[in-house]
Design an enzyme around this catalytic site. Structure first.
Site, PDB file in Angstrom:
ATOM      1  N   GLY C   6       2.268  -8.831   6.513  1.00  0.00           N
ATOM      2  CA  GLY C   6       2.316 -10.288   6.545  1.00  0.00           C
ATOM      3  C   GLY C   6       3.342 -10.776   5.545  1.00  0.00           C
ATOM      4  O   GLY C   6       3.751 -10.052   4.629  1.00  0.00           O
ATOM      5  N   SER C   8       5.048 -13.019   2.464  1.00  0.00           N
ATOM      6  CA  SER C   8       4.644 -13.354   1.105  1.00  0.00           C
ATOM      7  C   SER C   8       3.704 -14.561   1.124  1.00  0.00           C
ATOM      8  O   SER C   8       3.904 -15.497   1.889  1.00  0.00           O
ATOM      9  CB  SER C   8       5.916 -13.682   0.310  1.00  0.00           C
ATOM     10  OG  SER C   8       5.606 -14.005  -1.013  1.00  0.00           O
ATOM     11  N   SER C   9       2.675 -14.514   0.277  1.00  0.00           N
ATOM     12  CA  SER C   9       1.688 -15.595   0.156  1.00  0.00           C
ATOM     13  C   SER C   9       0.871 -15.830   1.425  1.00  0.00           C
ATOM     14  O   SER C   9       0.242 -16.880   1.561  1.00  0.00           O
ATOM     15  CB  SER C   9       2.335 -16.917  -0.296  1.00  0.00           C
ATOM     16  OG  SER C   9       2.796 -16.801  -1.623  1.00  0.00           O
ATOM     17  N   GLY C  11      -1.703 -13.986   2.005  1.00  0.00           N
ATOM     18  CA  GLY C  11      -3.067 -13.663   1.587  1.00  0.00           C
ATOM     19  C   GLY C  11      -3.447 -12.198   1.681  1.00  0.00           C
ATOM     20  O   GLY C  11      -4.620 -11.857   1.633  1.00  0.00           O
ATOM     21  N   LYS C  12      -2.434 -11.319   1.749  1.00  0.00           N
ATOM     22  CA  LYS C  12      -2.724  -9.894   1.906  1.00  0.00           C
ATOM     23  C   LYS C  12      -3.506  -9.304   0.731  1.00  0.00           C
ATOM     24  O   LYS C  12      -4.470  -8.586   0.929  1.00  0.00           O
ATOM     25  CB  LYS C  12      -1.417  -9.101   2.059  1.00  0.00           C
ATOM     26  CG  LYS C  12      -0.591  -9.473   3.262  1.00  0.00           C
ATOM     27  CD  LYS C  12       0.695  -8.676   3.356  1.00  0.00           C
ATOM     28  CE  LYS C  12       1.626  -8.826   2.165  1.00  0.00           C
ATOM     29  NZ  LYS C  12       2.140 -10.192   1.952  1.00  0.00           N
ATOM     30  N   SER C  13      -3.068  -9.595  -0.498  1.00  0.00           N
ATOM     31  CA  SER C  13      -3.695  -8.978  -1.675  1.00  0.00           C
ATOM     32  C   SER C  13      -5.167  -9.340  -1.792  1.00  0.00           C
ATOM     33  O   SER C  13      -5.993  -8.502  -2.166  1.00  0.00           O
ATOM     34  CB  SER C  13      -2.990  -9.422  -2.962  1.00  0.00           C
ATOM     35  OG  SER C  13      -1.629  -9.135  -2.892  1.00  0.00           O
ATOM     36  N   ASP C  33       4.300  -4.411  -3.533  1.00  0.00           N
ATOM     37  CA  ASP C  33       4.335  -4.853  -4.928  1.00  0.00           C
ATOM     38  C   ASP C  33       4.228  -3.671  -5.891  1.00  0.00           C
ATOM     39  O   ASP C  33       4.962  -3.605  -6.876  1.00  0.00           O
ATOM     40  CB  ASP C  33       3.203  -5.851  -5.218  1.00  0.00           C
ATOM     41  CG  ASP C  33       3.471  -7.226  -4.613  1.00  0.00           C
ATOM     42  OD1 ASP C  33       4.560  -7.442  -4.050  1.00  0.00           O
ATOM     43  OD2 ASP C  33       2.584  -8.095  -4.708  1.00  0.00           O
TER      44      ASP C  33
END
Lengths: 173, 173, 173, 173
Positions: C6, C8-9, C11-13, C33
């Protein structure tokens, strides 16, 4: 109050944490890093704010100075309200920066401490910590102490943070 | 000044960063997190300081309260010196916490904002962020708003931080 | 293995941390990352490395690709050695990025998951988190899913990370 | 590959960042910290995972060892796929830890480096950095080097990270 002044990567933050550990009373720690964190992110690169150049150069604008002056007043008020406070700062304005603090702190007792570090050593530590733009240490080292008056000077080139903190703590008596 | 009060993981920090972005003037941001960072590490688990229990319970002692009072006076002084300031806090003492701020701020104009979030949603976000003791959101949600008076209330359960920030900014006029 | 792709931002993490929480077995989490953190800092702005443009554009060079290929082989070997692994990645190369993973993973069973987020919402969350160059979300959203095949697609626009994680976990059976 | 072994707060991370800076080729850096970050948070205090005691004691369980073995295999595969890799580790199992690495790395050329630091100095640096449980340095220093064989030994007590890195780089030839 204790005010530490030194260039980037001279070892101020480590000394602050050691001071907070060795001093028997609780001391609050603030500094230029916590002030910059309090700014809107959009000021981190705007002309009125603070610009970190690719070569380690740091320039600050009018909005930065205005907010910093209010912040300094607030720190002075915290101290007047009874808090013990340690400040670590980088006097980019050298003697003018000290004068600004002196004016705000007026009547408050302050221990002024220089934090020195050999510039080549500081540049190496800048690489080792990995979170600073290379060149900041070298840019700041020659200017931040010019014309500044101290009660005490420590040098982290060959002395550990904890030993520097103990020297400062001993000076407080 | 703008003061946001809400439980842990209710979304205060995100709203603060969005407010700093959408408001045209520069606003400084401080809060309970930056205050706790300023404390000596040895107070992060001592009886007089702040203890984070394994179940998310947070208890603060007398030294914490004394330093916090001085810090509050300092924040008020920054505002009186002309800085626009956003505070995000967790009113563990609910109405008593608000009273403490009101006393320090006295004459200063303040926009009081509640930040709500459904406790189950906040507990899920606590897991998603991964840097908080599970249980803090659930412990704090039922108590922090009791008897507190607000100018404005936002709820992050179904509204994004940026939209909440725009609502708050619109209220400032 | 589970591979989340997905922008950036998106919501993967948060989904990864929730997956690690809800899945009964222990899963290791790696991603773009942690890979970038493993690179020499001097590659974070060099032509052969990874360059983060001021507008959120991210470009990667040949040295980056070479090391990334070896890293991918290593992740595959960890999985073959018995570790359960969750990867969160940004397929800047879209279908070509998926092909690269497929080749390395060969025989290993993989659950491919798309993480979608409305670009305007992601751009707001980028401001709220405050640690990303504004514009990354908008730059990446239109390209990372082109031609990529998935077993499952989640959308964080109106669904919490924990709920997305539960959907993925349920799919694993 | 380069493998650095030393107790907590002996200065491994700083040396790694300096090595990545001074070595002309790009080297990836991994270590026990990045491995622990990849674990589910719920393993950071469970019996099968890794438990950080209040006195700085670190104990690891069976799930930790199983995942660590797979991770080690993966690192070896990255190296076989052509990546240059620097590992910083704490050999809690001393010679047994080295044996585990040797088995996984088999045929790969490895430079084994001891990172020493006077335990009292390391304990002071632990206070200065402020992000480690006090006592880790003192607990680990006496045990991590027992029976381990090295190609090179550096000591950060009186030598800067950058100088240690240059010594190691010179040894690579």
């Amino acid at each position: 109050m204790i005010i530490l002044n030194g260039a980037s990567s001279s070892g101020k933050s480590g000394i602050v944490r050691c001071l907070q550990s060795v001093l028997p009373d609780p001391w609050l720690a603030f500094g230029c890093d916590s002030f910059v964190d309090a700014l809107p992110k959009k000021m981190w690169s705007s002309d009125g704010g603070i610009v970190f150049g690719d070569d380690g150069d740091v320039t600050v604008g009018e909005d930065f100075r205005t907010l910093e002056a209010a912040w300094t007043e607030g720190i002075a008020a915290m101290a007047r309200a009874g808090a013990r406070i340690i400040i670590d700062d980088v006097f980019l304005g050298a003697a003018a920066s000290q004068h600004r603090w002196r004016t705000a702190l007026a009547d408050l007792p302050v221990l002024w401490v220089a934090v020195h570090c050999d510039p080549a050593t500081a540049a190496g530590r800048e690489i080792a910590r990995g979170d600073r733009t290379p060149g900041m240490a070298a840019q700041q080292a020659p200017v931040v102490h010019t014309g500044v008056h101290y009660d005490l000077e420590v040098d982290t080139t060959h002395t550990e943070s904890l030993a520097c903190a103990r020297t400062i703590a001993a000076h407080l008596g």
